[in-house]
Motif scaffolding. Structure first.
Motif, short mmCIF file in Angstrom:
data_model
loop_
_atom_site.label_atom_id
_atom_site.label_comp_id
_atom_site.label_asym_id
_atom_site.label_seq_id
_atom_site.Cartn_x
_atom_site.Cartn_y
_atom_site.Cartn_z
N ASP B 21 0.88 -0.92 0.22
CA ASP B 21 0.19 0.19 -0.34
C ASP B 21 0.41 1.43 -0.22
O ASP B 21 1.53 1.02 0.32
CB ASP B 21 -1.15 -0.03 1.29
N ASP B 22 0.10 2.05 -0.24
CA ASP B 22 1.37 3.78 -0.45
C ASP B 22 1.80 3.93 1.49
O ASP B 22 2.71 4.42 0.86
CB ASP B 22 0.43 4.57 -0.97
N CYS B 23 1.16 3.87 2.21
CA CYS B 23 1.72 3.96 3.26
C CYS B 23 1.64 2.03 4.20
O CYS B 23 0.55 0.96 3.61
CB CYS B 23 0.50 4.49 4.28
N ALA B 24 2.41 2.58 4.53
CA ALA B 24 2.53 1.27 6.17
C ALA B 24 2.14 1.39 7.43
O ALA B 24 1.92 2.52 7.52
CB ALA B 24 4.05 0.94 5.87
N TYR B 25 1.17 0.37 7.18
CA TYR B 25 0.36 0.30 8.77
C TYR B 25 1.84 0.14 9.90
O TYR B 25 1.24 -1.83 9.86
CB TYR B 25 -0.53 -0.42 8.13
N LEU B 26 1.59 0.50 10.73
CA LEU B 26 2.69 -0.12 12.15
C LEU B 26 1.44 -0.50 13.37
O LEU B 26 1.28 0.79 14.17
CB LEU B 26 3.61 1.02 11.60
N GLU B 27 1.04 -1.44 13.23
CA GLU B 27 -0.47 -1.77 14.03
C GLU B 27 0.08 -1.00 15.86
O GLU B 27 -0.75 -0.89 16.28
CB GLU B 27 -0.66 -3.17 14.30
N ASP B 28 1.74 -1.71 15.57
CA ASP B 28 1.76 -1.94 17.67
C ASP B 28 2.34 -0.60 17.25
O ASP B 28 1.62 0.64 18.92
CB ASP B 28 3.04 -2.50 17.38
N LEU B 29 2.30 0.25 16.55
CA LEU B 29 2.48 2.06 16.83
C LEU B 29 1.24 2.53 17.25
O LEU B 29 1.67 4.36 16.92
CB LEU B 29 3.98 2.40 16.15
N ILE B 31 0.09 3.90 14.24
CA ILE B 31 0.31 4.76 13.22
C ILE B 31 0.21 4.46 11.51
O ILE B 31 0.62 3.26 11.47
CB ILE B 31 1.72 5.52 13.03
N VAL B 32 0.62 4.91 10.57
CA VAL B 32 1.10 4.59 9.31
C VAL B 32 2.03 5.52 8.51
O VAL B 32 2.46 7.03 9.36
CB VAL B 32 -0.25 4.45 7.69
N ILE B 33 2.81 5.47 7.40
CA ILE B 33 4.07 5.86 7.21
C ILE B 33 4.23 6.21 6.19
O ILE B 33 3.88 5.11 5.32
CB ILE B 33 5.19 5.59 8.18
N THR B 34 4.43 7.00 5.72
CA THR B 34 4.60 6.90 4.03
C THR B 34 6.05 8.29 3.28
O THR B 34 5.91 9.38 4.26
CB THR B 34 3.74 6.99 3.25
N THR B 113 20.83 19.46 2.91
CA THR B 113 21.81 19.17 2.53
C THR B 113 22.55 19.93 1.14
O THR B 113 21.28 20.00 0.56
CB THR B 113 22.17 17.86 2.50
N SER B 114 23.55 19.47 0.51
CA SER B 114 23.97 19.89 -1.32
C SER B 114 23.79 18.84 -1.63
O SER B 114 23.70 17.71 -1.87
CB SER B 114 25.20 21.12 -0.48
N ALA B 115 23.82 19.67 -2.92
CA ALA B 115 23.18 18.28 -4.23
C ALA B 115 23.59 19.31 -5.82
O ALA B 115 23.71 20.40 -5.16
CB ALA B 115 21.33 17.71 -3.96
N ASP B 116 23.69 18.13 -6.78
CA ASP B 116 23.65 19.36 -7.73
C ASP B 116 22.38 19.60 -8.45
O ASP B 116 22.60 20.24 -9.55
CB ASP B 116 24.41 19.02 -8.85
N LYS B 117 20.77 19.39 -7.65
CA LYS B 117 19.91 19.26 -8.38
C LYS B 117 19.10 19.19 -7.01
O LYS B 117 19.32 18.31 -6.23
CB LYS B 117 19.03 18.63 -9.42
N ILE B 118 17.53 20.02 -7.17
CA ILE B 118 16.79 19.62 -5.79
C ILE B 118 16.20 18.66 -5.92
O ILE B 118 15.97 18.37 -6.48
CB ILE B 118 15.79 20.55 -6.14
N PHE B 119 17.03 18.08 -4.64
CA PHE B 119 15.41 16.59 -4.20
C PHE B 119 15.28 16.43 -3.17
O PHE B 119 15.79 17.49 -1.33
CB PHE B 119 17.16 15.71 -4.33
N ILE B 120 14.04 16.06 -2.78
CA ILE B 120 12.92 16.12 -1.88
C ILE B 120 12.49 15.42 -1.35
O ILE B 120 12.03 14.37 -2.08
CB ILE B 120 11.71 17.46 -2.70
N SER B 121 12.64 14.66 0.09
CA SER B 121 11.86 13.72 0.85
C SER B 121 11.40 13.29 1.58
O SER B 121 11.71 14.42 2.36
CB SER B 121 13.16 12.37 0.40
N VAL B 122 9.99 13.80 1.66
CA VAL B 122 9.38 13.82 2.08
C VAL B 122 8.30 12.60 3.61
O VAL B 122 8.05 12.21 2.44
CB VAL B 122 8.15 14.55 2.11
N THR B 123 8.34 12.63 4.66
CA THR B 123 7.60 11.73 5.08
C THR B 123 6.77 12.31 6.04
O THR B 123 7.12 13.02 6.74
CB THR B 123 8.75 11.00 6.07
N ALA B 124 5.26 11.48 5.88
CA ALA B 124 4.10 12.03 6.44
C ALA B 124 3.73 10.73 7.36
O ALA B 124 3.84 9.57 6.81
CB ALA B 124 3.15 12.24 5.84
N VAL B 125 3.39 10.68 8.49
CA VAL B 125 2.91 9.83 9.70
C VAL B 125 1.68 10.09 9.72
O VAL B 125 1.04 11.39 10.46
CB VAL B 125 3.73 9.80 10.66
#
Lengths: 295, 295
Positions: B21-29, B31-34, B113-125
């Protein structure tokens, strides 16, 4: 320093209490969360790392951040952006390395896209149940400064790799390519301590971690370099500022020490100006000694 | 298809029940995370997005994934890797956009951090308390297929931007540059439904989402394109396969429909071979219609 300037702008724009420690502590959910980017030719080079080692290190640097918080590392997500030239063997080896480094943590998701260089972003989640969570602002006068192991090995390993391109794994190159997060040291403190304490990993160098704790806590941290565990062939500048050893450094009261199996006392927290006192010499900042990605 | 091949290797290497699935379902916590990566010149171009819009969209695509799970979006981390030429104004505008898109979610950390192009990584809970969590494998015969809004607008907006480089915001360009995650649709279903159900966002296109649900659930999904809400100027190919609308599509029993304020029924789940039946024509795969980052 552009990196610090950027972080200040982010703090001001978001007006968030969370930005500060390596992990964000989400008390209502009982978790900590941390995310780091690794960019090809900035943080690593495929000239001297294998895909397996890259997978290992990518997750380990995030597990180390969770350990620094005192939480129990539990879950990881990995988002990879990769050049079109990458083959299935790379993916398989990368994930084998990531899985082996994760041990009992579970890799539960992420993303895979293309890019012209390798971009890796890993998020780690830790559980805070039965753990006391650290903050770098918690160092108090009289607390001992302790570290989990040797410093300077990773930076020395990188120098060897850059010189030789050898794939030989020794103590130094292993420290650089396949570091080990200090889970036991973290667990022994966080499960037993009852008062506030400070803990960080030494990813940006031991000196930087000490300075961050000193500044956030408004104290002087006094350190004797003779007491810092390090290989005798490595110079003290590298021991203090080399970075990427992924050891832990903590400011804790003496009465917790008998719960910790392996540690070295390297100094203590004393009253005074914000900064670090190394072998009697005071530093209010060490910006010129720290590698900055934006300069 | 290389992307699917890579995901299969990852699944096999990790032997993980979470990947799917798009999110992982972490039942013990509870939460879902993606987590998602956005890479310059692959997922966006600074030629036709402002830093504010980029910040907005970067977090919104992850909020949308949490909405697809049925969980309540709560927290975000953002890891940015940026060229040295990026100035403080970019950072400020990016985070303003991210903050405005987040609304009541909190941005709690990340990396820069630096890079030579823009790189974006987002995590949602997201928090799963009092919510029934979806899975794309949960579609059952007799369930209605419903969507939250119009499809095809984002792809149409992108075409306009690529042609005109205009900064004019209309319905189409807004759908592409500043989509809105369907929080209310998600909440109304997840808080009221008592049985298993399937839900996805339509980030990779409505057709792809329908196919994923059909294949994971082992059913045929029958759709009438006349019933899909869309602007009458947009052709059906774009409505079905355009992608990036960040609407939600769900397979739910009829008795939940009176709890949902805005929805359109576009079809239903029927017994039959895995695949989608669009206006009477059956597709067992639509790989040739979907944009693939690795080809």
């Amino acid at each position: 320093m552009k990196e610090k300037e950027f972080i200040n702008i982010i703090k001001n724009t978001l007006n968030s209490k969370y930005i500060g420690d390596d992990c964000a502590y989400l008390e209502d959910l009982g978790i900590v969360i941390t995310q780091d980017n690794l960019v090809e030719n900035i943080h690593f080079s495929m000239k001297y790392t294998t895909p397996y080692q890259l997978g290992w290190k990518s997750v380990m640097v995030n597990i180390s951040d969770v350990c620094a918080s005192g939480a129990k590392p539990k879950y990881l997500t990995i988002a990879l952006s990769l050049p079109k030239s990458i083959d299935t063997k790379f993916i398989e080896e990368f994930y084998k390395g990531a899985k082996d480094a994760s041990k009992d943590l579970k890799i539960v998701g992420g993303d895979i896209t293309s890019a012209d260089k390798i971009f890796i972003s890993v998020t780690a989640v830790g559980e805070t149940k039965n753990r006391k969570i650290s903050s770098r602002s918690n160092a108090k006068v009289g607390y001992k400064i302790i570290v989990s192991g040797e410093h300077g090995n990773s930076a020395t390993g990188l120098k060897i790799l850059q010189k030789t391109f050898s794939s030989e794994i020794n103590k130094f190159t292993k420290a650089h390519l396949m570091p080990d997060a200090q889970r036991k040291f973290s667990e022994e403190i966080a499960e037993n301590i009852t008062c506030d304490y400070a803990m960080m990993d030494t990813s940006d160098g031991l000196g930087d971690a000490l300075m961050q704790i000193a500044q956030a806590s408004g104290k002087t941290i006094k350190v004797n370099t003779n007491d810092i565990p390090h290989d005798k062939t490595v110079n003290i500048e590298t021991v203090l500022f080399g970075g990427e050893d992924y050891q832990l450094v903590a400011a804790v009261p003496s009465d917790i020490l008998d719960k910790i199996t392996n540690y070295s006392i390297i100094g203590q927290v004393v009253e005074g100006e914000c900064g670090i006192l190394i072998d009697g010499k005071f530093y209010s900042n060490i910006d010129d000694k720290i590698f900055n990605h934006f300069e």
